[in-house]
Scaffold this motif. Sequence first.
Motif, PDB file in Angstrom:
ATOM      1  N   TYR B 539       8.085  -3.821   3.678  1.00  0.00           N
ATOM      2  CA  TYR B 539       8.453  -2.403   3.468  1.00  0.00           C
ATOM      3  C   TYR B 539       7.512  -1.683   2.510  1.00  0.00           C
ATOM      4  O   TYR B 539       7.949  -0.907   1.669  1.00  0.00           O
ATOM      5  CB  TYR B 539       9.899  -2.278   2.953  1.00  0.00           C
ATOM      6  CG  TYR B 539      10.884  -3.154   3.679  1.00  0.00           C
ATOM      7  CD1 TYR B 539      11.157  -2.932   5.027  1.00  0.00           C
ATOM      8  CD2 TYR B 539      11.532  -4.203   3.022  1.00  0.00           C
ATOM      9  CE1 TYR B 539      12.053  -3.743   5.698  1.00  0.00           C
ATOM     10  CE2 TYR B 539      12.413  -5.015   3.697  1.00  0.00           C
ATOM     11  CZ  TYR B 539      12.676  -4.791   5.026  1.00  0.00           C
ATOM     12  OH  TYR B 539      13.551  -5.591   5.684  1.00  0.00           O
ATOM     13  N   GLY B 540       6.208  -1.922   2.620  1.00  0.00           N
ATOM     14  CA  GLY B 540       5.271  -1.251   1.717  1.00  0.00           C
ATOM     15  C   GLY B 540       4.922   0.160   2.142  1.00  0.00           C
ATOM     16  O   GLY B 540       3.750   0.558   2.059  1.00  0.00           O
ATOM     17  N   TYR B 541       5.919   0.922   2.586  1.00  0.00           N
ATOM     18  CA  TYR B 541       5.632   2.288   3.045  1.00  0.00           C
ATOM     19  C   TYR B 541       5.185   3.155   1.886  1.00  0.00           C
ATOM     20  O   TYR B 541       5.811   3.152   0.826  1.00  0.00           O
ATOM     21  CB  TYR B 541       6.856   2.892   3.742  1.00  0.00           C
ATOM     22  CG  TYR B 541       7.221   2.117   4.982  1.00  0.00           C
ATOM     23  CD1 TYR B 541       6.518   2.324   6.170  1.00  0.00           C
ATOM     24  CD2 TYR B 541       8.211   1.147   4.949  1.00  0.00           C
ATOM     25  CE1 TYR B 541       6.809   1.578   7.296  1.00  0.00           C
ATOM     26  CE2 TYR B 541       8.511   0.403   6.070  1.00  0.00           C
ATOM     27  CZ  TYR B 541       7.814   0.622   7.241  1.00  0.00           C
ATOM     28  OH  TYR B 541       8.096  -0.122   8.359  1.00  0.00           O
ATOM     29  N   LYS B 543       2.640   2.750   0.134  1.00  0.00           N
ATOM     30  CA  LYS B 543       1.971   2.025  -0.935  1.00  0.00           C
ATOM     31  C   LYS B 543       0.525   1.703  -0.621  1.00  0.00           C
ATOM     32  O   LYS B 543      -0.226   1.287  -1.517  1.00  0.00           O
ATOM     33  CB  LYS B 543       2.722   0.716  -1.234  1.00  0.00           C
ATOM     34  CG  LYS B 543       3.974   0.945  -2.065  1.00  0.00           C
ATOM     35  CD  LYS B 543       4.904  -0.240  -2.040  1.00  0.00           C
ATOM     36  CE  LYS B 543       4.339  -1.418  -2.800  1.00  0.00           C
ATOM     37  NZ  LYS B 543       5.237  -2.585  -2.699  1.00  0.00           N
ATOM     38  N   ASN B 544       0.124   1.889   0.643  1.00  0.00           N
ATOM     39  CA  ASN B 544      -1.257   1.634   1.042  1.00  0.00           C
ATOM     40  C   ASN B 544      -1.774   0.275   0.610  1.00  0.00           C
ATOM     41  O   ASN B 544      -2.836   0.149   0.031  1.00  0.00           O
ATOM     42  CB  ASN B 544      -2.173   2.720   0.463  1.00  0.00           C
ATOM     43  CG  ASN B 544      -2.207   3.912   1.391  1.00  0.00           C
ATOM     44  OD1 ASN B 544      -2.178   3.746   2.616  1.00  0.00           O
ATOM     45  ND2 ASN B 544      -2.228   5.096   0.820  1.00  0.00           N
ATOM     46  N   GLU B 545      -0.972  -0.748   0.848  1.00  0.00           N
ATOM     47  CA  GLU B 545      -1.443  -2.091   0.522  1.00  0.00           C
ATOM     48  C   GLU B 545      -1.342  -2.938   1.778  1.00  0.00           C
ATOM     49  O   GLU B 545      -0.479  -2.699   2.630  1.00  0.00           O
ATOM     50  CB  GLU B 545      -0.588  -2.695  -0.593  1.00  0.00           C
ATOM     51  CG  GLU B 545       0.870  -2.867  -0.178  1.00  0.00           C
ATOM     52  CD  GLU B 545       1.720  -3.573  -1.215  1.00  0.00           C
ATOM     53  OE1 GLU B 545       1.343  -3.577  -2.380  1.00  0.00           O
ATOM     54  OE2 GLU B 545       2.769  -4.110  -0.814  1.00  0.00           O
ATOM     55  N   PRO B 546      -2.241  -3.881   1.933  1.00  0.00           N
ATOM     56  CA  PRO B 546      -2.175  -4.712   3.147  1.00  0.00           C
ATOM     57  C   PRO B 546      -0.996  -5.685   3.076  1.00  0.00           C
ATOM     58  O   PRO B 546      -0.620  -6.125   1.992  1.00  0.00           O
ATOM     59  CB  PRO B 546      -3.505  -5.453   3.143  1.00  0.00           C
ATOM     60  CG  PRO B 546      -3.945  -5.449   1.722  1.00  0.00           C
ATOM     61  CD  PRO B 546      -3.359  -4.235   1.065  1.00  0.00           C
ATOM     62  N   LEU B 547      -0.436  -5.988   4.255  1.00  0.00           N
ATOM     63  CA  LEU B 547       0.661  -6.958   4.324  1.00  0.00           C
ATOM     64  C   LEU B 547       0.121  -8.374   4.405  1.00  0.00           C
ATOM     65  O   LEU B 547       0.693  -9.298   3.851  1.00  0.00           O
ATOM     66  CB  LEU B 547       1.539  -6.653   5.538  1.00  0.00           C
ATOM     67  CG  LEU B 547       2.724  -7.585   5.795  1.00  0.00           C
ATOM     68  CD1 LEU B 547       3.732  -7.497   4.663  1.00  0.00           C
ATOM     69  CD2 LEU B 547       3.390  -7.263   7.116  1.00  0.00           C
TER      70      LEU B 547
END
Lengths: 305, 561
Positions: B539-541, B543-547
């Motif tokens: 749920y990194g919406y 946040k601009n981070e890779p999963l």
Amino acid sequence: MKIRTILTLVVLAIANAAISWWVGQQAYHWLPPQASAESKLVDELFSFLVTLGSFIFLCVTGAVLYTVAVHRVGRYDTSDGPPIEGNIPLEIVWTAIPIALVIWIAVYSQQIYEKMAVHGPMELVHLHNPIGIEAAYAAPMEAMSPPEEIEVHSRQWVWEFRYPGQDVTSTELHLPVDRRVKLALQTEDVIHGFYIPAFRLKQDIIPNKVIDFEFTPIREGKYRLRDSQYSGTYFAAMQTDVVVQSEADYQTWLAQAAKQTPVTAYNRAAAEYTRASEKRINAGWKTVPPAPAPIVNYAAEEGRA
Amino acid sequence: MTNVPIEAIANRTPQPLPGAPDNWKRFFTFSTDHKVIGIQYLVTSFTFFLVGGFFAMIIRGELVTPEADLVDRTIYNAMFTMHGTVMLFLWMFPSLVGLANYLVPLMIGARDMAFPRLNAIAFWMVPVAAILLMASFFAPGGPSQSGWWAYPPVSLQNPTGKLLNGQFLWLLAVAISGVSSIMGAVNFVTTIAKMRAPGMTLFRMPIYVWTVLSAQIIQLYGLPALTAGAVMLLMDLTFGTSFFDPAKGGNPVLYQHFFWFYSHPAVYVIILPIFGIFSEIFPVFARKPLFGYKIVAISSMTITFVSGIVWVHHMFASGTPPWMRIFFMFTTVFVAVPTGVKVFAWVATLWGGKLRLTTPMLFALGALIMFVFAGITGIMLATVPIDIHVNNTYFVVGHFHYVLFGTATMGMFAAIYHWFPKMTGRMYNEGLGQLHFWLTFVGTNLNFLPMHPLGLMGMPRRVASYDPEFAFWNVLASIGGFLLGMATLPFILNMVGSWVQGKKAPDNPWRAIGLEWMVSSPPPVENFEEIPVVVAEPYGYGKNEPLVAGDRAADLVTEPS
């Protein structure tokens, strides 16, 4: 937080509380007449829970509907919302509030239950109420006369009542008003449920057991007794009337009934079964046959004509 | 423990039956591919959803008038017995197992379930149980007419006296379905414990996986009780033992304990994955991370624990001593705490988001609101004095239909729409989806809301006839019931039509974050060519981070600006 936001929230909370209180008062009208001392206690608890429930329901749905109405996104807007992942103080608060609420609800319910003192299975009859909790039946009667004892016999699919003192049997339950009643519930076959909605009382009747059940009718009138535990084919037909009468009328009824010669009472299940078995084509499946119609001093009015 | 030699498991023997991955015939084979099995479960269970719905409409048809005049009483009793049985054992459980089968390995970065063959066997037991149940209509004396609880002594009364009877087949079917679910539970718990991709720690698992784990642990501890109870009842019925038969000294209340020890937690087996679905869908269509991820995950496990000590609240009016009533009232109301925490977390997730009301979002929102309502009536039912009045009345029927239809079935629809593009590689029709939602939402409330006043007035459940004072609300409920029946038509049209000729779906039509959205639609047979390495929480919406580690993943979660 801005003063204005706080003020808005306070106004909304007051409005919500007012609406919820009103709904809670309406809740009394959703229930049958209050014909027993216990029903007043149950309705009080129900109204309280409806008030509380309405408040919570309006809070949650209000918040959801508001955000759905206001925070909609344009068709070609592909941006993300603020990446808020949580808020520890808020999470602690909204865990603590439900804990406090449910403890409040459970303790309140327990007090109501003990006031009702309906007894029931395996309860020691001589067990006294904890000090400080007033029993429901204490109010209507100052001088306690011994409770009226009546045997309730259930079988597929008929109710039969025996008044051991007067040697009376009946398929209609007659009760004196404002007097503690003690029923001995028993079944001859499957589990049945003794349920009088106007009394808000219910108790399953378990085979091979006699269950004591106590309550106090407080309103004269005619009510329905229904089987509440599914008992087979004619389950829905296993109903009869409960007549709450003044002490004088009740004694007259007992005396008259004792003089009557026993007759075979009408039994809806048996009547339907006979009608079905006379038909050449059976529209259903084979069923357990109903017990023979009871022979009683006093037969309920239903189906007499 | 997150990393096992996956190659050793993944490079296993080929599928027992040959067939190209896009060959429709594979759905009719003993396939060990979790995706095929998932869809097999979903389609089979939906078929029985229609069967159970047909039974419901006969029930609602009978209840339009106070008299028992549409069908014979024995047929009515068979209808509500089979309606409950089919909806629970052939719709709710298998559909949820099907969804979990499809999603869990994809979400945790595995190539399949831990025991693929066990998985296939567990599925194929469902049609066996289903055929037995349906065959019971042709048994002497008809199908079981003792309600889905099958309480003795009613369930032991065998009017035909034949050894082969409806109740016998019913018990056999329930026992088989129980064994199938236990197999499934072993498989899910093992898969989630041992097959997670590298980097997928427990607190990086999507909430849906958490809820499946919580639910399947309940299956492991609870189902043996029900299955054993069913087998003992079968022996009482067929071989003359006397576990529960009071005529021979047995104890019928003991059966109630066996039954509810599982059948109450079963509600959480159903509702927990639905909570998981909410937790997946809300962040995607609100474009925000799930609020309070950890507390939501932990609250699922709390429910797993508490649900094991609440079963007697179904027996408050039964042969239950007062101390037991009070004890189980306290445990039962406590369920509201972890549940309430979740509701607040979802509302906070939605709050201030960028909401997009797609069909899955609408279904999830509608289900959430109906769940809050069901939760409030649930608390009322948990209190002993109110339960004594409304126990076994339509109030209870209304309450649990808000749970099982309003929340669970609506939540299943949300999930089916949400993952339909992934499963089929096609987009569904949005207009038909929205029509389906509105018909269902109105129909559900019209059907089940009137049951609450009926119960408060004192109408018992399971009655074929009733006093005329109840007629008004029953007519409304029946209209709602028929509307719900109609509401499934746009759904069927949408699913069949879109699968055959829908628009081709991209890999990630919702711009969602999750491993399942990083593979093609539909996913390849082995799911992941290369097992991904997870580097972030879900749920990194925003946040601009890779999963996951590697370039490919970073591209997917970067916002197109």
